[in-house]
Enzyme design. Sequence first.
Site, mmCIF file in Angstrom:
data_model
loop_
_atom_site.group_PDB
_atom_site.id
_atom_site.type_symbol
_atom_site.label_atom_id
_atom_site.label_comp_id
_atom_site.label_asym_id
_atom_site.label_seq_id
_atom_site.Cartn_x
_atom_site.Cartn_y
_atom_site.Cartn_z
ATOM 1 N N SER A 325 4.063 48.528 2.079
ATOM 2 C CA SER A 325 3.823 47.104 2.321
ATOM 3 C C SER A 325 4.295 46.610 3.675
ATOM 4 C CB SER A 325 4.513 46.274 1.239
ATOM 5 O OG SER A 325 4.077 46.726 -0.024
ATOM 6 N N HIS A 368 0.339 37.180 -9.199
ATOM 7 C CA HIS A 368 1.207 36.225 -8.512
ATOM 8 C C HIS A 368 0.671 34.805 -8.572
ATOM 9 C CE1 HIS A 368 2.557 40.010 -6.488
ATOM 10 N NE2 HIS A 368 3.730 39.432 -6.689
ATOM 11 N N CYS A 381 2.250 40.330 -2.142
ATOM 12 C CA CYS A 381 1.114 40.369 -3.064
ATOM 13 C C CYS A 381 0.030 41.292 -2.553
ATOM 14 C CB CYS A 381 0.565 38.954 -3.255
ATOM 15 S SG CYS A 381 -0.938 38.953 -4.260
#
Lengths: 610, 359
Positions: A325, A368, A381
């Site tokens: 991420s 989310h 997310c």
Amino acid sequence: MRYHQLFSPEEPDPFERRLRGTIIFIAGVFLLLFLKLFFLQIIKGEHYRELARRRSLKVFLLSAPRGNIYDRRGILLAGNSPSFALAVDPKIIRGPQGDEILKRLAEILGEEFPSLKQRYLLARRGTGTNQVILAFDLDRDTVAKIEARRYFLPGVDIIVEPTRYYPFGSELFHLVGYVSRINAEELKRLAPQGFTADDFLGRAGLEAQFDERLRGRKGRRLVEIDARGRIRRVVAEEAPVMGESLVLTVDVFWQRLAHRLLEGQAGAIVVMDPRDGRLLSLVSHPGVDPMYFVKGFPPKEWEKIRKDEKHPLLNKAFSAYPPGSTFKVVTAMAALEKRVVTPATTFFCKGYYRLGRRIFRCWRSWGHGEVNLVKALEVSCDVYFYRVGEEVGIDYLSRMARACGLGRPTGLGFPGEKAGLVPDRAWKMRVFHEPWQKGETLNVAIGQGALKVTPLQLAKLLSAVVNGGTLYRPWCVVQLLDPYGEVVDEFRPQEDGKLPVKPRTLYYVKKGLVAAVNGKEGTGRAARMEDITVGGKTGTAQVVGMKKRIHSKKLPYLKRDHAWFMAFAPAEKPEIVIVVFVEHGGHGGSAAAPIAGKFLKAYFKGEHPS
Amino acid sequence: MKLGQHSLKIDGWLILFVIILLVCGALNQASATMGGLLFKKQMVWFGLGFLLMMAIALSDYQRLLSPRLIFGIYLFLLLVLLILDLKHTRWLRIAGVGIQPSEFAKLVLILVFSLVLHRRDQDHLDLRTFGILTLLAFPPIVLVAAGDLDQGGMLFLIYLSYVFLAGVPRRLLIGLAVIVLVAAVTLGPKVWMVLKPYQRARVAAFLNPEAFRLDRGYQILQALIAVGSGGLTGFGFKEGLSSRLNYLPEKHTDLAFAVWAEEWGFIGAATVIFLFGALIYRLLRLAIEVREPLGRTILAGVAIMIFWEAFINLGGILHLLPVASVPLPFLSYGGSSVLVNLMAIGLALSISRKRYSFR
């Protein structure tokens, strides 16, 4: 009565005649002697003088002490200490007489004669020089014993040579690197440049990068050798010149702290000053004690290191791994720059994203809800970035990644630095001979797939993001000093381009990173501090693709996820960027972020991590 | 002893040459033996020899050298040589001092040969005289050669020289030369095959020292390097690389001249060769001037002895001949050699005093 004849001049005495003949004969012989002497001394004089010189004069090379390496406060990271080596002259140690001398040596060294002889024969084969090193690192007792018996050991010599010495052992292994003895193949290649069998070469890290500057210049000693091979007199000597010394930007205190924080794990920590790209610390864990390379590995130790699944020899700070991420920072910038979204644009995350018939899951299976850019960075997310990535497209995304310094070495200049990999259509075609699939773009957008970056690249990228967009080449050497401490060379920060993004973009990305650490649902809350605002981004990179998410701890070590965390502080005016990479560490937020938090607390508040 | 007007006729040149050679020898030994014990011993021999030389020079050789004394010495020498051969040694030890009778044998042979030629004074050598010379020469030659081949060869050369000096008829000379030549061509290879390996190796090492650089060729190779590297002016006193670093074997005895040539260069080495030449020439000139038959034969013998000694040694070092183990007069270390050569010169000086007188 014969005397009458003698006095008559017309008839000379036959004896006198023979004497005159003798005089002529002897004169002829003496002329011959004289001519031969003239030939030897005057005509061939220079030839014989050269022979005499070659026979009785020998040049020894004196190894130069290597330059020292200091940290930014002047603490010694690599220096020299004297060591004694046993050298023998193969021209003298041979035949039965040589065996006799080797026997005496074996007795002094406390070794069996056959094994010493075998070692000698092996060592002699490799080198064409006038010295064969039989033993390194003699202790003082042995040296004294040999010196005392010098007369009975012709052709045997004790060499005092400066040997590399690393006070901090494995803690600076990957940054400073190490030296080890030249091997036979290298010797063959480098012999014309004046290298000899007992030279050391810098093999990794700074020792390799600055090998030529650190090495210094060898001295030479011209000596007279008598018929038994003993040195009688030093005719001339040219002292060796010590190599240049390095002064680093790295602080050994932070370096040791970072090393300790990775205790028991495999990984890397890069600490950089975002204002000019200087490295405060560069750690890869675990390391190896460099003294093993200098003095030679015990076979058991070498076997242990070779088989260690944490790969102690690999410098993980510039090895390439999927970034997870942390890459969302790049995707976010690409999205804002291509105007795919505005900071206000929201998407609804319901836990998965459908592309055609394929389902792409968010890391939080229940979703989310409504997320905008800042929120998406805070909670990391996946669905938001799947969506954004799809719209940005691989072409633009890969261009942005490259503009951020990914996919090529950072320019630090260490040997062995990896370029990482930014996949695109051309790459896919070249390697797999298949067209690019749209689904792959989605994977790349959240830092998975074929994408690979190094911790150092991330530090460079994050520094640019937080300093207003300037990519600095990472650097860690400030000065080169000559043996007298005068500065020979000085290094300055070097720009390596600008991020192709507007300040507004950087503002929102930074805001998202601050939220990721400080937000209520932030993934990097473990790195939060009370009075200093920290910004950062976690990353969890899958090592093997799996249908269902399984907690890393339950997997075998080599299949566990890589944990990432990159952070900067203080957010208002960043002065430090830290990238933590824990190989097979599991979740970025729980495995990597706490390490960064501990480091930052120690850095800003002097809190000693327990 | 009366010092009459005879003493004034002593030959100045001869003494001058010998003294310069002795100075060179002293300097050379000081360097070659590093001024050690051997150097001091050699200086004692020089002093002793010089006194002996002067004593003999001032004595009346005609009164001294009675035939009875000469043959007495000759027989005594044979006895000593025989005993030494049986004990397998070259050295006669008297009160801790080693003496080499083989050195003295040269002088004894000269005296004996001279006496014989004097007694059987003829224009040419007849067969009978030849027989007597040969009979007298061979016992000591064989006895010496048994222990020291090189010195035996030296005695043989002196014997041959005397034969030629006595006068071999020209026809016989030519005949002999032809026979030797024919024998060399026909029997040479066979003799070569019969020679022992070490003898062959010696010749081979002479022809190609490079191929035997570590054993038999070592000596000549190092000698050549030492001599050649001296150049024009040499390395200087005690500075020779080859001698100082002990590359030269036998540097104070057989190869003493190599040390000299290395340290004093062509200037010094040529001077020494010139001095030997001048010394021998002077001795032969005196032999021509002296009319007394015994004296002039002895003078010629002394000249020939010094010539062979110098030529065999210098020729070996300069690689004109195979290296033989014989000392160079005055420059090499060795008490016997010093004594014998100085005694011979003393005899020559004594004879030279009587150049113009008859008794």
